[in-house]
Write a protein that holds these residues in place. Structure first.
Motif, short mmCIF file in Angstrom:
data_model
loop_
_atom_site.label_atom_id
_atom_site.label_comp_id
_atom_site.label_asym_id
_atom_site.label_seq_id
_atom_site.Cartn_x
_atom_site.Cartn_y
_atom_site.Cartn_z
N ASP A 132 1.12 -1.15 -0.08
CA ASP A 132 -0.01 -0.02 0.04
C ASP A 132 0.83 1.13 0.03
OD1 ASP A 132 -2.00 1.87 0.07
OD2 ASP A 132 -3.10 0.61 1.79
N PHE A 133 1.52 1.57 -1.24
CA PHE A 133 2.42 2.59 -1.26
C PHE A 133 1.86 3.93 -0.97
CE2 PHE A 133 4.41 -0.52 -4.10
CZ PHE A 133 5.59 -0.67 -3.63
N GLU A 134 0.56 4.14 -1.28
CA GLU A 134 0.05 5.60 -1.13
C GLU A 134 -0.38 5.79 0.20
OE1 GLU A 134 -4.08 7.81 -2.52
OE2 GLU A 134 -3.65 5.80 -3.30
N ALA A 135 -0.89 4.84 1.09
CA ALA A 135 -1.18 4.96 2.28
C ALA A 135 0.29 4.94 3.02
CB ALA A 135 -1.90 3.90 2.93
N ASN A 136 1.19 4.32 2.58
CA ASN A 136 2.54 4.37 3.54
C ASN A 136 2.96 5.61 3.26
OD1 ASN A 136 2.10 1.65 4.60
ND2 ASN A 136 3.06 0.65 2.76
N LEU A 137 3.12 6.05 2.02
CA LEU A 137 4.03 7.48 1.74
C LEU A 137 3.12 8.59 2.80
CD1 LEU A 137 4.86 7.16 -2.01
CD2 LEU A 137 6.41 7.90 -0.23
N LYS A 138 1.84 8.59 2.71
CA LYS A 138 1.02 9.55 3.36
C LYS A 138 1.44 9.70 4.73
CE LYS A 138 -3.75 11.26 4.41
NZ LYS A 138 -3.26 11.61 5.68
N LYS A 139 1.59 8.40 5.27
CA LYS A 139 2.06 7.91 6.74
C LYS A 139 3.37 8.72 7.11
CE LYS A 139 0.11 4.57 8.45
NZ LYS A 139 -0.26 3.32 8.64
N HIS A 140 4.33 8.46 6.04
CA HIS A 140 5.53 8.98 6.30
C HIS A 140 5.50 10.51 5.97
CE1 HIS A 140 7.05 4.68 5.41
NE2 HIS A 140 8.26 5.41 5.48
N ARG A 141 4.48 11.07 5.46
CA ARG A 141 4.66 12.59 5.11
C ARG A 141 4.11 13.20 6.50
NH1 ARG A 141 6.22 16.94 1.72
NH2 ARG A 141 5.10 18.64 2.59
N ASP A 142 3.08 12.54 6.90
CA ASP A 142 2.42 13.24 8.28
C ASP A 142 3.36 13.01 9.39
OD1 ASP A 142 0.02 13.13 6.57
OD2 ASP A 142 -0.84 11.60 7.53
N TYR A 143 4.18 11.89 9.59
CA TYR A 143 5.16 11.94 10.70
C TYR A 143 6.28 12.75 10.47
CZ TYR A 143 2.17 8.58 13.01
OH TYR A 143 0.90 7.81 13.85
N ALA A 144 6.88 12.75 9.19
CA ALA A 144 7.83 13.55 9.01
C ALA A 144 7.53 15.12 9.45
CB ALA A 144 8.32 13.49 7.48
N GLU A 145 6.28 15.60 8.84
CA GLU A 145 5.75 16.75 9.21
C GLU A 145 5.96 17.17 10.58
OE1 GLU A 145 2.36 17.41 7.01
OE2 GLU A 145 3.26 17.92 5.40
N ARG A 146 5.39 16.20 11.40
CA ARG A 146 5.32 16.26 12.80
C ARG A 146 6.60 16.45 13.69
NH1 ARG A 146 0.63 12.28 15.21
NH2 ARG A 146 -0.69 12.39 13.38
N ALA A 147 7.64 15.59 13.03
CA ALA A 147 8.98 15.54 13.51
C ALA A 147 9.68 17.12 13.04
CB ALA A 147 9.95 14.53 12.92
N ALA A 148 9.46 17.35 11.87
CA ALA A 148 10.00 18.87 11.58
C ALA A 148 9.36 19.96 12.39
CB ALA A 148 9.66 19.13 10.15
N LYS A 176 12.61 9.04 -4.99
CA LYS A 176 12.60 10.51 -5.35
C LYS A 176 11.60 11.15 -4.26
CE LYS A 176 13.74 10.07 -10.30
NZ LYS A 176 13.28 10.26 -11.55
N THR A 177 10.38 10.60 -4.21
CA THR A 177 9.48 11.26 -3.11
C THR A 177 10.09 11.57 -1.75
OG1 THR A 177 7.65 10.48 -4.33
CG2 THR A 177 7.29 10.95 -2.27
N ILE A 178 10.89 10.58 -1.26
CA ILE A 178 11.44 10.65 0.12
C ILE A 178 12.46 11.83 -0.01
CG2 ILE A 178 12.64 9.52 1.78
CD1 ILE A 178 9.83 8.72 1.81
N VAL A 179 13.25 11.65 -1.09
CA VAL A 179 14.37 12.79 -1.07
C VAL A 179 13.91 14.15 -1.10
CG1 VAL A 179 16.22 13.74 -2.82
CG2 VAL A 179 15.94 11.28 -2.39
N ALA A 180 12.73 14.52 -1.91
CA ALA A 180 12.08 15.75 -2.04
C ALA A 180 11.24 16.01 -0.65
CB ALA A 180 10.80 15.62 -2.97
N MET A 181 10.81 14.90 0.11
CA MET A 181 10.02 15.28 1.34
C MET A 181 11.30 15.63 2.16
SD MET A 181 8.51 12.51 3.74
CE MET A 181 7.43 11.87 2.24
#
Length: 259
Positions: free
Chosen positions: A20-36, A73-78
């Motif tokens: 489930d790449f879409e859901a997993n990427l969204k989760k990475h985005r959400d938690y990376a934003e919280r960390a930042a 590429k998505t993780i690098v851009a994030m």
């Protein structure tokens, strides 16, 4: 010569659904934003966090992507957008079509380093190819190393990285503990409190262990381990997203994923 500054780190204990790449990427985005948002310089996700951990003997090859693919590429851009180092796990398909269990280490400035799991356990033989380097990665705030799950069983790995200059070692896992399995949750917890602290203590490095969480596989255990000048300090987290300051450790839950 690098000297690690006081640094805030984040460890994201999350459910990583298989394929489930879409859901997993969204989760990475959400938690990376919280960390930042709380000023973390690093956020580490579990082993194979982007694709999920395949438990069947045959690995769905469609889960694998090359390092120049859209997933990386998505993780690098994030990482570049949010201004922190993001460590995320993926199934890498090399140009030779060999599969590696890989942790991406993406940093601002469109920097991408990778660590390939160097110790393949019996259950993964024939599924993943072992990596060949115990590299360390210098950043402005710290020199880090990475070990994936079974790698942490071998004390020489941490020693080699410490001698190469590592000050902090991230240890992403996808390690289960089912009541009906060979090892119960409590037995695994006891074992984890034995050897990761030893790696930190013997080598005078900081260690961060982060696991996937998934009730179906019994993966609901993760430990945060750090060593400071006073001695070894251990932090236990159940289904929480933690941002401990590694020099002056404290529990700072800033989000919870329910399973």
């Amino acid at each position: 010569m690098f000297h690690m500054e006081d640094v805030c780190i984040a460890a994201a204990q999350v459910v990583c659904r298989l394929g489930d790449f879409e859901a997993n990427l969204k989760k990475h985005r959400d938690y990376a934003e919280r960390a930042a948002e709380v000023g973390a310089a690093f956020v580490c996700f579990p082993e194979l966090s982007l694709c999920g951990y395949p438990t069947d003997e045959d690995i769905p090859r469609e889960l694998a992507q090359p390092l120049d693919g859209e997933l990386a590429k998505t993780i690098v851009a994030m990482a570049d957008e949010l201004g922190l180092v993001v460590l995320a796990g993926m199934l890498e398909r090399a140009s030779s079509d060999v599969l590696y269990n890989t942790q991406l280490i993406a940093a601002p400035g469109n920097r991408l380093d990778v660590y390939r799991k160097t110790h393949v356990p019996t259950s993964e033989i024939g599924r993943f190819r072992a990596g060949s380097e115990l590299a360390v990665f210098p950043f402005e705030r710290a020199v880090i190393g990475v070990q994936i799950c079974y790698d942490t069983h071998f004390p020489e790995a941490t020693t080699a990285q410490a001698l190469a200059g590592a000050e902090m070692i991230f240890m992403p896992h996808s390690s289960s503990a089912l009541p009906t399995g060979a090892e119960t949750r409590e037995e695994k917890r006891t074992r984890w409190l034995r050897y990761p602290p030893a790696r930190a203590y013997d080598n005078s490095v900081f260690v961060v262990v982060v696991n996937q969480i998934d009730k179906e596989r019994g993966i609901i255990l993760s430990e945060k381990l750090a060593r400071d000048s006073v001695g070894l300090r251990t932090f236990l987290a159940e289904l929480e997203f933690l941002v401990p300051d590694t020099r002056f450790p404290q529990r700072l839950p800033i989000g919870t994923e329910k399973v």
